[in-house]
Design a protein around this motif. Structure first.
Motif, PDB file in Angstrom:
ATOM      1  N   ALA A 120      16.462  -6.214   2.058  1.00 59.36           N
ATOM      2  CA  ALA A 120      15.880  -4.876   2.220  1.00 59.36           C
ATOM      3  C   ALA A 120      15.557  -4.260   0.859  1.00 59.36           C
ATOM      4  CB  ALA A 120      16.840  -3.981   2.991  1.00 59.36           C
ATOM      5  N   THR A 121      16.400  -4.490  -0.132  1.00 62.29           N
ATOM      6  CA  THR A 121      16.130  -3.973  -1.474  1.00 62.29           C
ATOM      7  C   THR A 121      14.898  -4.635  -2.075  1.00 62.29           C
ATOM      8  OG1 THR A 121      18.473  -3.499  -1.834  1.00 62.29           O
ATOM      9  CG2 THR A 121      17.077  -3.697  -3.784  1.00 62.29           C
ATOM     10  N   ALA A 122      14.767  -5.947  -1.888  1.00 61.94           N
ATOM     11  CA  ALA A 122      13.585  -6.642  -2.409  1.00 61.94           C
ATOM     12  C   ALA A 122      12.303  -6.078  -1.800  1.00 61.94           C
ATOM     13  CB  ALA A 122      13.700  -8.140  -2.125  1.00 61.94           C
ATOM     14  N   LEU A 123      12.301  -5.870  -0.489  1.00 64.14           N
ATOM     15  CA  LEU A 123      11.126  -5.288   0.156  1.00 64.14           C
ATOM     16  C   LEU A 123      10.882  -3.861  -0.323  1.00 64.14           C
ATOM     17  CD1 LEU A 123      11.646  -6.523   3.835  1.00 64.14           C
ATOM     18  CD2 LEU A 123      10.109  -7.472   2.108  1.00 64.14           C
ATOM     19  N   THR A 124      11.961  -3.105  -0.482  1.00 61.49           N
ATOM     20  CA  THR A 124      11.831  -1.722  -0.953  1.00 61.49           C
ATOM     21  C   THR A 124      11.237  -1.667  -2.351  1.00 61.49           C
ATOM     22  OG1 THR A 124      13.719  -1.015   0.388  1.00 61.49           O
ATOM     23  CG2 THR A 124      13.118   0.370  -1.484  1.00 61.49           C
ATOM     24  N   VAL A 125      11.736  -2.504  -3.250  1.00 64.17           N
ATOM     25  CA  VAL A 125      11.265  -2.485  -4.637  1.00 64.17           C
ATOM     26  C   VAL A 125       9.818  -2.964  -4.727  1.00 64.17           C
ATOM     27  CG1 VAL A 125      11.602  -3.539  -6.906  1.00 64.17           C
ATOM     28  CG2 VAL A 125      13.569  -2.700  -5.618  1.00 64.17           C
ATOM     29  N   ILE A 126       9.471  -3.995  -3.971  1.00 60.84           N
ATOM     30  CA  ILE A 126       8.090  -4.496  -4.000  1.00 60.84           C
ATOM     31  C   ILE A 126       7.124  -3.432  -3.485  1.00 60.84           C
ATOM     32  CG2 ILE A 126       6.516  -6.185  -2.984  1.00 60.84           C
ATOM     33  CD1 ILE A 126       8.807  -8.189  -3.039  1.00 60.84           C
ATOM     34  N   LEU A 127       7.457  -2.822  -2.352  1.00 60.98           N
ATOM     35  CA  LEU A 127       6.581  -1.799  -1.777  1.00 60.98           C
ATOM     36  C   LEU A 127       6.499  -0.563  -2.677  1.00 60.98           C
ATOM     37  CD1 LEU A 127       4.856  -0.832   0.597  1.00 60.98           C
ATOM     38  CD2 LEU A 127       6.954  -0.042   1.710  1.00 60.98           C
ATOM     39  N   GLY A 128       7.654  -0.077  -3.118  1.00 61.36           N
ATOM     40  CA  GLY A 128       7.655   1.122  -3.949  1.00 61.36           C
ATOM     41  C   GLY A 128       7.009   0.906  -5.305  1.00 61.36           C
ATOM     42  N   SER A 129       7.260  -0.257  -5.923  1.00 62.10           N
ATOM     43  CA  SER A 129       6.665  -0.532  -7.236  1.00 62.10           C
ATOM     44  C   SER A 129       5.156  -0.682  -7.139  1.00 62.10           C
ATOM     45  CB  SER A 129       7.288  -1.797  -7.831  1.00 62.10           C
ATOM     46  OG  SER A 129       8.680  -1.654  -7.987  1.00 62.10           O
ATOM     47  N   THR A 130       4.681  -1.339  -6.098  1.00 64.44           N
ATOM     48  CA  THR A 130       3.237  -1.509  -5.927  1.00 64.44           C
ATOM     49  C   THR A 130       2.545  -0.160  -5.748  1.00 64.44           C
ATOM     50  OG1 THR A 130       3.596  -3.680  -4.913  1.00 64.44           O
ATOM     51  CG2 THR A 130       1.456  -2.632  -4.564  1.00 64.44           C
ATOM     52  N   ILE A 131       3.095   0.667  -4.887  1.00 64.05           N
ATOM     53  CA  ILE A 131       2.488   1.982  -4.662  1.00 64.05           C
ATOM     54  C   ILE A 131       2.591   2.848  -5.918  1.00 64.05           C
ATOM     55  CG2 ILE A 131       2.730   4.129  -3.344  1.00 64.05           C
ATOM     56  CD1 ILE A 131       3.484   2.451  -0.942  1.00 64.05           C
ATOM     57  N   GLY A 132       3.719   2.787  -6.612  1.00 63.08           N
ATOM     58  CA  GLY A 132       3.872   3.571  -7.832  1.00 63.08           C
ATOM     59  C   GLY A 132       2.919   3.148  -8.934  1.00 63.08           C
ATOM     60  N   LEU A 133       2.744   1.838  -9.114  1.00 61.46           N
ATOM     61  CA  LEU A 133       1.810   1.354 -10.129  1.00 61.46           C
ATOM     62  C   LEU A 133       0.375   1.758  -9.808  1.00 61.46           C
ATOM     63  CD1 LEU A 133       3.217  -2.231 -10.808  1.00 61.46           C
ATOM     64  CD2 LEU A 133       3.081  -0.371 -12.465  1.00 61.46           C
ATOM     65  N   LEU A 134      -0.029   1.590  -8.550  1.00 63.63           N
ATOM     66  CA  LEU A 134      -1.395   1.943  -8.170  1.00 63.63           C
ATOM     67  C   LEU A 134      -1.625   3.449  -8.273  1.00 63.63           C
ATOM     68  CD1 LEU A 134      -1.913  -0.380  -5.058  1.00 63.63           C
ATOM     69  CD2 LEU A 134      -2.776  -0.710  -7.384  1.00 63.63           C
ATOM     70  N   ALA A 135      -0.650   4.243  -7.846  1.00 65.11           N
ATOM     71  CA  ALA A 135      -0.813   5.699  -7.912  1.00 65.11           C
ATOM     72  C   ALA A 135      -0.824   6.206  -9.346  1.00 65.11           C
ATOM     73  CB  ALA A 135       0.311   6.377  -7.131  1.00 65.11           C
ATOM     74  N   GLY A 136      -0.097   5.534 -10.234  1.00 60.72           N
ATOM     75  CA  GLY A 136      -0.079   5.951 -11.631  1.00 60.72           C
ATOM     76  C   GLY A 136      -1.300   5.492 -12.408  1.00 60.72           C
ATOM     77  N   HIS A 137      -1.836   4.323 -12.061  1.00 55.29           N
ATOM     78  CA  HIS A 137      -2.995   3.800 -12.801  1.00 55.29           C
ATOM     79  C   HIS A 137      -4.301   4.399 -12.294  1.00 55.29           C
ATOM     80  CE1 HIS A 137      -5.300   0.975 -15.210  1.00 55.29           C
ATOM     81  NE2 HIS A 137      -6.014   0.693 -14.139  1.00 55.29           N
ATOM     82  N   TYR A 138      -4.479   4.411 -10.986  1.00 56.56           N
ATOM     83  CA  TYR A 138      -5.694   4.988 -10.395  1.00 56.56           C
ATOM     84  C   TYR A 138      -5.402   6.441 -10.034  1.00 56.56           C
ATOM     85  CZ  TYR A 138      -7.057   0.099  -9.946  1.00 56.56           C
ATOM     86  OH  TYR A 138      -7.361  -1.215 -10.199  1.00 56.56           O
ATOM     87  N   GLN A 139      -5.732   7.352 -10.914  1.00 53.05           N
ATOM     88  CA  GLN A 139      -5.392   8.757 -10.730  1.00 53.05           C
ATOM     89  C   GLN A 139      -6.469   9.551  -9.994  1.00 53.05           C
ATOM     90  OE1 GLN A 139      -3.997  10.501 -14.418  1.00 53.05           O
ATOM     91  NE2 GLN A 139      -3.229   8.520 -15.139  1.00 53.05           N
ATOM     92  N   GLY A 140      -7.399   8.857  -9.372  1.00 54.89           N
ATOM     93  CA  GLY A 140      -8.434   9.519  -8.592  1.00 54.89           C
ATOM     94  C   GLY A 140      -8.002   9.711  -7.156  1.00 54.89           C
ATOM     95  N   TRP A 141      -8.947   9.473  -6.252  1.00 52.08           N
ATOM     96  CA  TRP A 141      -8.657   9.681  -4.832  1.00 52.08           C
ATOM     97  C   TRP A 141      -7.590   8.719  -4.313  1.00 52.08           C
ATOM     98  CZ3 TRP A 141      -9.265   5.766  -1.347  1.00 52.08           C
ATOM     99  CH2 TRP A 141     -10.047   4.677  -1.755  1.00 52.08           C
ATOM    100  N   LEU A 142      -7.571   7.469  -4.850  1.00 52.67           N
ATOM    101  CA  LEU A 142      -6.577   6.499  -4.384  1.00 52.67           C
ATOM    102  C   LEU A 142      -5.160   6.947  -4.742  1.00 52.67           C
ATOM    103  CD1 LEU A 142      -5.831   3.812  -3.102  1.00 52.67           C
ATOM    104  CD2 LEU A 142      -6.254   2.707  -5.317  1.00 52.67           C
TER     105      LEU A 142
END
Length: 314
Positions: A120-142
């Motif tokens: 569960a931690t592995a899934l949590t970290v993968i999902l949260g890290s992916t969303i965090g990286l995308l939200a931090g890099h693409y600061q537009g509508w995405l």
């Protein structure tokens, strides 16, 4: 020419570093040196070493459990021990309502509890890290959409949501694992997004962007290595909460009824009369096991956080 000037222009042999030491130091790659510094700093913290020792002991017990615990010791139709017997020389931690050894159940239950917590931690970290990286890099509508979704999940109460998901997906370890991952990724996403914004404001990222690096290259080669220490600390601390969530959901009857875990032991103890029979050993054993494992992950995570972030107060 004075002696001092001669030393400056022509250093004495004793002032020069040994060539072998220079070659040995230069032969080691930077990742190896960083890992060696991390290990040295981690070993300097006794609390972190104690946490790793606790986790190592439980992991070894969980792995070697099938070598000395057979199916007959867990099958309620094959055991012949006394019911709810207190600790004795033959049963070190007493027995349950079916005559099974509580010690054997606790050791076997570590397999299910630890596996669900880690997966569960592995899934949590993968999902949260992916969303965090995308939200931090693409600061537009995405990035805005991803953060709105994150805020929406944060606003929902995690325990009722996990119970609802487990009930919809059906009883079992898989449904509990998915429910924990779906309700636990938001904190990791916000931490990774904040760190991503801080890293992308540094000059080396601007230089890479000016040299024509693509978005994927910037995220993978520049941002991710600098965010990885935070992800490591977050994952270490998330395992503890995942194990607690697994025990809670299993205690509420949402786990696999045929599987033995610490949460199912607590559920059976409360529902099968251990409280009225004053069988404290049946309740105390799984509770103490959960407490010790959570303490081990917490000590390890805090030690890793102190080593990777030297600015923290020691």
């Amino acid at each position: 020419m004075t002696g001092t000037q001669a030393d400056i222009r022509h250093p004495r042999p004793s002032q020069l570093p040994a060539s072998g030491a220079v070659r040995a130091e230069s032969a080691k790659p930077p990742p190896f040196n960083a890992f060696r510094r991390f290990v040295r700093g981690f070993l300097a913290r006794p609390s972190g070493v104690a946490g790793v020792a606790i986790l190592f002991a439980f992991a070894v017990l969980a792995l070697v459990a099938p070598a000395f615990i057979g199916p007959a010791q867990l099958d309620v139709t094959k055991v012949s021990g006394p019911l709810l017997a207190p600790p004795s020389a033959h049963y070190l931690l007493g027995t349950d309502e079916s005559g099974r050894s509580v010690l054997a159940l606790a050791i076997w239950g570590a397999r299910a509890s630890l596996s669900v917590g880690v997966i569960a931690t592995a899934l949590t970290v993968i999902l949260g890290s992916t969303i965090g990286l995308l939200a931090g890099h693409y600061q537009g509508w995405l990035g805005a959409v991803l953060m709105h979704v994150t805020d929406w999940f944060i606003a929902l109460p995690s325990l009722p949501l996990a119970i609802s998901l487990s009930a919809v997906l059906g009883q079992g370890s898989a449904s509990i694992t998915i429910a924990i991952a779906v309700t636990s990724w938001t904190s990791t996403a916000r931490l990774v997004r904040a760190q991503t914004l801080a890293v992308e404001a540094r000059p080396f990222v601007e230089r890479a962007r000016a040299l024509g690096a693509s978005n994927s290259q910037i995220v993978v080669r520049q941002v991710l290595p600098n965010v990885m220490p935070l992800i490591l600390v977050s994952s270490t601390l998330t395992v503890a909460s995942a194990i607690l969530s697994e025990a809670t959901l299993t205690f509420l009857g949402l786990g696999d009824p045929t599987s033995v875990s610490w949460g199912s032991m607590l559920d059976s103890a409360f529902s099968r009369g251990a409280v009225t029979a004053e069988a404290w050993w049946y309740l105390l054993t799984p509770g103490v096991a959960i407490l010790i494992v959570v303490l081990g992950f917490t000590l390890t995570g805090r030690a890793v956080e102190h080593v990777l972030n030297p600015r923290m107060v020691k």
